[in-house]
Design a protein around this motif. Sequence first.
Motif, mmCIF file in Angstrom:
data_model
loop_
_atom_site.group_PDB
_atom_site.id
_atom_site.type_symbol
_atom_site.label_atom_id
_atom_site.label_comp_id
_atom_site.label_asym_id
_atom_site.label_seq_id
_atom_site.Cartn_x
_atom_site.Cartn_y
_atom_site.Cartn_z
ATOM 1 N N PRO A 52 39.070 -17.745 13.309
ATOM 2 C CA PRO A 52 38.881 -17.123 14.621
ATOM 3 C C PRO A 52 39.625 -15.789 14.731
ATOM 4 N N GLU A 53 39.008 -14.833 15.430
ATOM 5 C CA GLU A 53 39.630 -13.517 15.589
ATOM 6 C C GLU A 53 40.987 -13.614 16.266
ATOM 7 N N ALA A 54 41.122 -14.532 17.213
ATOM 8 C CA ALA A 54 42.413 -14.701 17.891
ATOM 9 C C ALA A 54 43.494 -15.123 16.900
ATOM 10 N N THR A 55 43.134 -15.949 15.934
ATOM 11 C CA THR A 55 44.094 -16.378 14.919
ATOM 12 C C THR A 55 44.520 -15.200 14.057
ATOM 13 N N LEU A 56 43.551 -14.385 13.666
ATOM 14 C CA LEU A 56 43.882 -13.200 12.863
ATOM 15 C C LEU A 56 44.826 -12.270 13.627
ATOM 16 N N MET A 57 44.551 -12.060 14.904
ATOM 17 C CA MET A 57 45.414 -11.185 15.698
ATOM 18 C C MET A 57 46.810 -11.778 15.866
ATOM 19 N N LEU A 58 46.905 -13.091 16.026
ATOM 20 C CA LEU A 58 48.218 -13.729 16.147
ATOM 21 C C LEU A 58 49.021 -13.622 14.855
ATOM 22 N N VAL A 59 48.352 -13.779 13.735
ATOM 23 C CA VAL A 59 49.034 -13.620 12.445
ATOM 24 C C VAL A 59 49.569 -12.197 12.336
ATOM 25 N N GLY A 60 48.771 -11.242 12.778
ATOM 26 C CA GLY A 60 49.238 -9.852 12.793
ATOM 27 C C GLY A 60 50.433 -9.673 13.710
ATOM 28 N N LEU A 61 50.360 -10.247 14.894
ATOM 29 C CA LEU A 61 51.443 -10.122 15.862
ATOM 30 C C LEU A 61 52.737 -10.735 15.343
ATOM 31 N N PHE A 62 52.629 -11.828 14.609
ATOM 32 C CA PHE A 62 53.816 -12.507 14.106
ATOM 33 C C PHE A 62 54.348 -11.917 12.811
ATOM 34 N N GLY A 63 53.884 -10.726 12.444
ATOM 35 C CA GLY A 63 54.483 -10.036 11.313
ATOM 36 C C GLY A 63 53.555 -9.605 10.201
ATOM 37 N N GLY A 64 52.295 -9.955 10.298
ATOM 38 C CA GLY A 64 51.383 -9.610 9.216
ATOM 39 C C GLY A 64 50.469 -8.440 9.498
ATOM 40 N N ALA A 65 50.747 -7.666 10.534
ATOM 41 C CA ALA A 65 49.825 -6.606 10.955
ATOM 42 C C ALA A 65 49.625 -5.531 9.890
ATOM 43 N N LEU A 66 50.694 -5.032 9.312
ATOM 44 C CA LEU A 66 50.554 -3.941 8.332
ATOM 45 C C LEU A 66 49.785 -4.381 7.094
ATOM 46 N N PRO A 67 50.181 -5.473 6.428
ATOM 47 C CA PRO A 67 49.399 -5.869 5.252
ATOM 48 C C PRO A 67 47.969 -6.277 5.601
ATOM 49 N N MET A 68 47.777 -6.851 6.781
ATOM 50 C CA MET A 68 46.433 -7.232 7.199
ATOM 51 C C MET A 68 45.567 -5.986 7.421
ATOM 52 N N TYR A 69 46.119 -4.976 8.068
ATOM 53 C CA TYR A 69 45.387 -3.737 8.322
ATOM 54 C C TYR A 69 44.996 -3.061 7.000
ATOM 55 N N VAL A 70 45.946 -2.969 6.088
ATOM 56 C CA VAL A 70 45.673 -2.347 4.782
ATOM 57 C C VAL A 70 44.606 -3.144 4.039
ATOM 58 N N THR A 71 44.706 -4.463 4.085
ATOM 59 C CA THR A 71 43.714 -5.311 3.415
ATOM 60 C C THR A 71 42.334 -5.131 4.026
ATOM 61 N N MET A 72 42.266 -5.119 5.355
ATOM 62 C CA MET A 72 40.974 -4.950 6.020
ATOM 63 C C MET A 72 40.332 -3.620 5.662
ATOM 64 N N LYS A 73 41.128 -2.566 5.602
ATOM 65 C CA LYS A 73 40.584 -1.260 5.230
ATOM 66 C C LYS A 73 40.137 -1.263 3.763
ATOM 67 N N THR A 74 40.901 -1.932 2.918
ATOM 68 C CA THR A 74 40.605 -1.946 1.485
ATOM 69 C C THR A 74 39.328 -2.726 1.174
ATOM 70 N N ILE A 75 39.185 -3.911 1.777
ATOM 71 C CA ILE A 75 38.012 -4.735 1.476
ATOM 72 C C ILE A 75 36.888 -4.531 2.487
ATOM 73 N N ARG A 76 37.071 -3.586 3.407
ATOM 74 C CA ARG A 76 36.095 -3.257 4.442
ATOM 75 C C ARG A 76 35.670 -4.492 5.231
ATOM 76 N N HIS A 77 36.679 -5.108 5.833
ATOM 77 C CA HIS A 77 36.442 -6.313 6.632
ATOM 78 C C HIS A 77 36.900 -6.057 8.060
ATOM 79 N N LYS A 78 35.999 -6.208 9.001
ATOM 80 C CA LYS A 78 36.253 -6.025 10.436
ATOM 81 C C LYS A 78 36.662 -4.595 10.787
ATOM 82 N N THR A 79 36.262 -3.641 9.998
ATOM 83 C CA THR A 79 36.627 -2.248 10.262
ATOM 84 C C THR A 79 35.825 -1.643 11.414
ATOM 85 N N LYS A 80 34.761 -2.315 11.837
ATOM 86 C CA LYS A 80 33.985 -1.829 12.983
ATOM 87 C C LYS A 80 34.419 -2.489 14.288
ATOM 88 N N HIS A 81 35.385 -3.386 14.196
ATOM 89 C CA HIS A 81 35.884 -4.086 15.374
ATOM 90 C C HIS A 81 37.089 -3.329 15.945
#
Length: 93
Positions: A38-67
């Motif tokens: 769920p998108e809410a789960t992804l955002m919570l993982v980011g909020l709890f400390g994973g935002a930077l690596p998640m953002y870099v990963t999303m840009k790298t694998i082109r996942h949810k970049t239009k969201h």
Amino acid sequence: MPFIVELLLIYFAVMAVFSVAITVADKSAAKKGRWRVPEATLMLVGLFGGALPMYVTMKTIRHKTKHKKFMIGLPLEIALHAALVCLLIWALV
């Protein structure tokens, strides 16, 4: 180095690995038409400390970049984390 700093480094390292893994797993599930994280789960993982690596990963694998939720929300979470780290450093000095 204060003990709290060591704990925070370990915590952010664990969150980095977890956030990358969950992002890659969601991309893989999307390709295969399986159950998605769920998108809410992804955002919570980011909020709890994973935002930077998640953002870099999303840009790298082109996942949810239009969201906009992710392309704006994760950088805001990164800024929040940076501010908190600055406050912690200021408090320890």
